[in-house]
Design a protein around this motif. Sequence first.
Motif, PDB file in Angstrom:
ATOM      1  N   UNK A  80       0.908  -1.319  -0.221  1.00 29.11           N
ATOM      2  CA  UNK A  80       0.113  -0.076   0.034  1.00 29.11           C
ATOM      3  C   UNK A  80       0.820   1.212  -0.027  1.00 29.11           C
ATOM      4  N   UNK A  81       1.249   1.733  -1.203  1.00 30.01           N
ATOM      5  CA  UNK A  81       2.459   2.724  -1.349  1.00 30.01           C
ATOM      6  C   UNK A  81       1.535   4.177  -0.364  1.00 30.01           C
ATOM      7  N   UNK A 110       5.818  -5.537  -7.918  1.00 28.74           N
ATOM      8  CA  UNK A 110       6.224  -5.104  -9.377  1.00 28.74           C
ATOM      9  C   UNK A 110       4.891  -4.377 -10.237  1.00 28.74           C
ATOM     10  N   UNK A 111       3.798  -4.142  -9.492  1.00 32.05           N
ATOM     11  CA  UNK A 111       2.656  -3.455  -9.838  1.00 32.05           C
ATOM     12  C   UNK A 111       1.887  -4.283 -11.022  1.00 32.05           C
ATOM     13  N   UNK A 166      -9.061   7.363  -2.674  1.00 34.22           N
ATOM     14  CA  UNK A 166      -8.579   5.860  -2.968  1.00 34.22           C
ATOM     15  C   UNK A 166      -7.285   5.359  -2.614  1.00 34.22           C
ATOM     16  N   UNK A 167      -7.347   4.114  -2.086  1.00 31.78           N
ATOM     17  CA  UNK A 167      -6.057   3.593  -1.533  1.00 31.78           C
ATOM     18  C   UNK A 167      -5.563   2.514  -2.669  1.00 31.78           C
ATOM     19  N   UNK A 168      -4.699   2.382  -3.382  1.00 32.69           N
ATOM     20  CA  UNK A 168      -4.288   1.421  -4.230  1.00 32.69           C
ATOM     21  C   UNK A 168      -3.517   0.408  -3.518  1.00 32.69           C
ATOM     22  N   UNK A 169      -3.365  -0.765  -3.892  1.00 34.16           N
ATOM     23  CA  UNK A 169      -2.417  -1.930  -3.468  1.00 34.16           C
ATOM     24  C   UNK A 169      -1.997  -2.593  -4.638  1.00 34.16           C
ATOM     25  N   UNK A 226       2.864   0.891   3.539  1.00 33.70           N
ATOM     26  CA  UNK A 226       2.813  -0.496   4.290  1.00 33.70           C
ATOM     27  C   UNK A 226       3.059  -1.616   3.137  1.00 33.70           C
ATOM     28  N   UNK A 227       4.010  -2.492   3.542  1.00 32.29           N
ATOM     29  CA  UNK A 227       4.453  -3.631   2.620  1.00 32.29           C
ATOM     30  C   UNK A 227       4.552  -5.035   3.372  1.00 32.29           C
TER      31      UNK A 227
END
Length: 121
Positions: A79-80, A111-112, A104-107, A84-85
């Motif tokens: 979670x950039x 490598x995306x 909006x929270x991208x995860x 958080x990783x």
Amino acid sequence: MHVIGIILILLVVALYVGWIYFTKKQTGTAAKLEKGVQEFDIIVKGVYSPSVLHATAGSPVRINFLRQEDTDCSRFVVFDDLHIRKDLPRDQKVTVEFTPRKGVYAFTCDMGMYQGKLIAD
Ligand SMILES: [Cu+2]
């Protein structure tokens, strides 16, 4: 004059229908409520499923990841925005908890390639 009026009305209707369609598409999977916490279960296998989560801003979220594959690609979830990783060992439930603000929270994986998002409103 009448023709322009009709065109305008059709345009407004089209925009309205488009807006409903768009917001519906943005909605995503709803949480199940566990003692006031919005809980989601995500299976990691080829993709995140579900990959779009819908939460209420300002109340805590718990996302449970269960990785059911061996590919290295999905080994970590990131979670950039939240810095958080987390390591996702195979077949172990790994939980990420935070309280979202509106947004909006991208995860993604490292490598995306795997992509998901939580929409809070
Ligand atoms: Cu990857």
